[in-house]
Design an enzyme around this catalytic site. Structure first.
Site, mmCIF file in Angstrom:
data_model
loop_
_atom_site.group_PDB
_atom_site.id
_atom_site.type_symbol
_atom_site.label_atom_id
_atom_site.label_comp_id
_atom_site.label_asym_id
_atom_site.label_seq_id
_atom_site.Cartn_x
_atom_site.Cartn_y
_atom_site.Cartn_z
ATOM 1 N N GLU A 1 -7.834 -1.322 14.499
ATOM 2 C CA GLU A 1 -8.384 -2.095 13.607
ATOM 3 C C GLU A 1 -7.218 -3.175 13.105
ATOM 4 O O GLU A 1 -6.179 -2.917 12.548
ATOM 5 C CB GLU A 1 -8.902 -1.396 12.228
ATOM 6 N N ARG B 1 -0.112 -6.119 12.774
ATOM 7 C CA ARG B 1 -1.155 -5.219 13.538
ATOM 8 C C ARG B 1 -1.396 -6.328 14.557
ATOM 9 O O ARG B 1 -1.463 -5.983 15.604
ATOM 10 C CB ARG B 1 -2.253 -4.841 12.887
ATOM 11 N N ARG C 1 0.996 -1.144 -0.125
ATOM 12 C CA ARG C 1 -0.045 -0.034 0.047
ATOM 13 C C ARG C 1 0.790 1.171 0.051
ATOM 14 O O ARG C 1 1.682 1.376 0.903
ATOM 15 C CB ARG C 1 -0.716 0.224 1.102
ATOM 16 N N ARG D 1 1.115 2.502 12.580
ATOM 17 C CA ARG D 1 0.170 1.175 12.334
ATOM 18 C C ARG D 1 0.119 1.088 10.707
ATOM 19 O O ARG D 1 -0.271 0.190 10.210
ATOM 20 C CB ARG D 1 -1.009 1.312 12.995
ATOM 21 N N HIS D 2 0.639 2.077 9.965
ATOM 22 C CA HIS D 2 0.880 1.787 8.531
ATOM 23 C C HIS D 2 2.243 1.645 7.989
ATOM 24 O O HIS D 2 3.234 2.343 8.378
ATOM 25 C CB HIS D 2 0.240 3.001 7.890
ATOM 26 N N GLU E 1 1.062 3.989 1.307
ATOM 27 C CA GLU E 1 0.341 4.865 2.440
ATOM 28 C C GLU E 1 1.447 5.881 2.681
ATOM 29 O O GLU E 1 2.530 6.035 3.123
ATOM 30 C CB GLU E 1 0.417 4.109 3.874
ATOM 31 N N SER F 1 -10.608 -6.416 8.441
ATOM 32 C CA SER F 1 -11.821 -6.149 7.764
ATOM 33 C C SER F 1 -12.405 -7.252 6.855
ATOM 34 O O SER F 1 -11.528 -7.902 6.389
ATOM 35 C CB SER F 1 -11.576 -4.788 6.832
HETATM 36 P P1 ATP Z 1 -6.836 1.268 8.102
HETATM 37 O O1 ATP Z 1 -8.175 2.027 8.012
HETATM 38 O O2 ATP Z 1 -6.495 0.963 9.249
HETATM 39 O O3 ATP Z 1 -5.655 2.254 7.212
HETATM 40 P P2 ATP Z 1 -7.766 -0.391 6.121
HETATM 41 O O4 ATP Z 1 -9.180 -0.404 6.173
HETATM 42 O O5 ATP Z 1 -7.196 0.348 5.092
HETATM 43 O O6 ATP Z 1 -6.896 -0.100 7.346
HETATM 44 P P3 ATP Z 1 -7.949 -2.906 4.824
HETATM 45 O O7 ATP Z 1 -8.067 -2.513 3.459
HETATM 46 O O8 ATP Z 1 -9.185 -3.355 5.612
HETATM 47 O O9 ATP Z 1 -7.233 -1.860 5.759
HETATM 48 O O10 ATP Z 1 -7.000 -4.040 5.140
HETATM 49 C C1 ATP Z 1 -7.113 -5.085 6.134
HETATM 50 C C2 ATP Z 1 -6.350 -5.048 6.967
HETATM 51 O O11 ATP Z 1 -4.788 -4.986 6.496
HETATM 52 C C3 ATP Z 1 -6.476 -4.015 8.134
HETATM 53 O O12 ATP Z 1 -7.291 -4.291 9.050
HETATM 54 C C4 ATP Z 1 -4.785 -3.986 8.697
HETATM 55 O O13 ATP Z 1 -4.718 -4.915 9.861
HETATM 56 C C5 ATP Z 1 -4.044 -4.385 7.315
HETATM 57 N N1 ATP Z 1 -3.566 -3.171 6.849
HETATM 58 C C6 ATP Z 1 -3.953 -2.507 5.943
HETATM 59 N N2 ATP Z 1 -3.154 -1.337 5.454
HETATM 60 C C7 ATP Z 1 -2.022 -1.730 5.925
HETATM 61 C C8 ATP Z 1 -0.978 -0.907 6.218
HETATM 62 N N3 ATP Z 1 -0.723 0.120 5.443
HETATM 63 N N4 ATP Z 1 0.022 -1.357 7.038
HETATM 64 C C9 ATP Z 1 -0.179 -2.462 8.021
HETATM 65 N N5 ATP Z 1 -1.279 -3.313 7.878
HETATM 66 C C10 ATP Z 1 -2.067 -2.782 7.171
HETATM 67 MG MG MG Z 2 -10.330 -1.867 6.793
#
Ligand code: ATP
Ligand code: MG
Length: 435
Positions: free
Chosen positions: A358, A409, A213, A221-222, A215, A361
């Site tokens: 979180e 996480r 990602r 946490r990202h 990010e 999902s």
């Molecule tokens: P957040 O809202 O915390 O950014 P997200 O809703 O974008 O997460 P999802 O697409 O639902 O993330 O991805 C499922 C899971 O993958 C998340 O619950 C999280 O545990 C993990 N995750 C997502 N993006 C990241 C990231 N950039 N770094 C680490 N873990 C991630």
């Molecule tokens: Mg999510």
């Protein structure tokens, strides 16, 4: 011959002498006697060298070793009440495999506080610290526990491509790459592929693999590359069937870490508590009320954000719940592949939160072709760019659902670490591409 030294891969016994192989952690020269601590994956053992009793050349060699050099020392084992292990080795011979330069870029045993960035810059050295390495022993155990439980639940382990033509989780976090003469991306999740597998009859699949990602937000946490534990199962009656699987896997893995990871938990100084099950189910609007009750300014339809999630976590901890579900998210907040709850603004989706963060999902997916296309269009997506995915919905697709769990996480919250990067060997983020 059995030998009661320790559970070590790098100790060998030959005619009553042992050979330990490892890194010189510390040398203490007291004049008439020297102590050299050798560290390997499993622990630390003391070499005791009384000047008068051993070969002078060997004594000289041993006492002039530099810290972190890699050696093999053979000698006789003696019990000792002076060492933690209850044993020491009186050396007979030494082999130096690699001499470490001085000064070290980072101390392994020094108790001085070093910036996390400095630690990451010299990560190979940082990973030599038992308390850092222990995190990865536990991560390894965590993946093993997940696989054990998933196999027991009859899930197939699969591998889906990480070089993809279309993103599944929105354009903003896609990493474009050059792919011969085409544009491609690094996979944000295995979403499209695990759903396509549902149309093949492989009705329970899981994957533990990297997800990428882009990010831009710099948070604890990202990261740009994380390990995602994804699952997808067919023939579900509702998202509850998916949640039940996750809950079972989570309880198994967390209990497994607590019972089988004690050796490493002690090194870290972490205590793992097993979440109370069944995990309570909160609705999105209940959470909104909670937050408003705490004086947070938030309106209907809005994402809780980091602060919101943290607050909900605090309230839930007070109720004794480390792990809880949040369901009934507004459909506008959820991706196109999630099934809508007809006639409402909600979706059949859930988040799993662990101590205010979180970690997962998921939900029931839209398996009906027409509705899926409608949902895509409503989200401003072009169905044509999802051709191969959509095709798998046109020739027989069972109802299904699934999830993605961020492995780091999960681990970080289990161990009480404060940065996701602590649980990644070589983390990647906006500011870090090396080492
Ligand atoms: P957040 O809202 O915390 O950014 P997200 O809703 O974008 O997460 P999802 O697409 O639902 O993330 O991805 C499922 C899971 O993958 C998340 O619950 C999280 O545990 C993990 N995750 C997502 N993006 C990241 C990231 N950039 N770094 C680490 N873990 C991630
Ligand atoms: Mg999510």
């Amino acid at each position: 011959m059995a030998y009661p030294v320790r559970d070590s891969t790098s100790i060998s016994i030959d005619d009553g002498t042992v050979t330990v192989r490892g890194w010189v952690q510390e040398i203490r020269n007291l004049g008439g006697i020297s102590f050299i601590l050798i560290r390997d994956r499993n622990g630390i053992i003391q070499i005791t060298a009384p000047k008068k009793k051993i070969n002078p050349d060997l004594f000289k060699q041993l006492t002039s070793l530099s810290r972190e050099s890699v050696v093999s020392v053979s000698g006789e084992v003696k019990t000792s009440d002076q060492t933690k292990l209850g044993l020491e080795i009186i050396p007979l011979s030494l082999e130096i495999h690699s001499v470490a330069e001085s000064p070290l870029p980072l101390g392994v045993v020094d108790k001085v506080n070093v910036e996390f960035d400095t630690r990451l810059n010299h990560r190979f050295m940082d990973l030599r610290k038992p308390e850092v390495k222990a995190i990865f022993e536990l991560k390894s155990l965590l993946c093993k526990l997940i696989s054990e439980k998933m196999a027991e639940l009859d899930f197939m382990q699969v591998q889906t491509p990480k070089i993809v033509a279309t993103g599944a989780e929105g354009g903003a976090t896609l990493f474009p790459i050059e792919y011969f003469d085409k544009k491609a991306y690094l996979a944000q999740s295995p979403q499209l592929y695990k759903q396509m597998l549902m149309s093949t009859g492989m009705d329970r699949v899981y994957e533990i693999a990297p997800a990428f990602r882009a990010e831009r937000s710099n948070t604890v946490r990202h990261v740009s590359e994380f390990i995602s534990f994804d699952g997808e199962l067919a023939w579900i009656r509702s998202q509850k069937d998916v949640m039940a699987v996750i809950e079972e896997v989570m309880q198994y893995t967390i209990s497994g870490i607590a019972s089988r990871g004690t050796k490493y938990l002690e090194v870290i100084g972490a205590e793992v508590t097993i979440p109370k099950a069944p995990y309570p189910i909160l609705s999105y609007s209940e959470c909104l009320d909670m937050l408003m009750g705490e004086g947070m300014e938030i309106s209907e339809g809005e994402d809780f954000g980091t602060e919101g999630e943290r607050l909900i976590g605090e309230i839930m901890s007070l109720r004794g719940n480390d792990m809880y579900w949040i369901v009934e998210y507004p459909k506008a907040e959820k991706p196109f592949y999630i099934m809508e709850k007809e006639g409402t603004a909600f979706s059949y989706s859930f988040d799993l939160d662990y101590r205010g963060q979180e970690i997962s999902s998921g939900g029931q997916r839209e398996h009906r072709y027409e509705r899926l296309v409608t949902r895509m269009k409503a989200k401003g997506l072009n169905p044509e760019s999802f051709g191969p995915y959509l095709e798998s919905f046109r020739y027989g697709m069972p109802p299904h659902g699934g999830w993605g769990i961020g492995v780091e996480r999960l681990l970080v919250n289990m161990l009480g670490l404060n940065n996701i990067r602590e649980a990644i060997l070589f983390p990647r983020d906006v500011h870090r591409l090396i080492p």
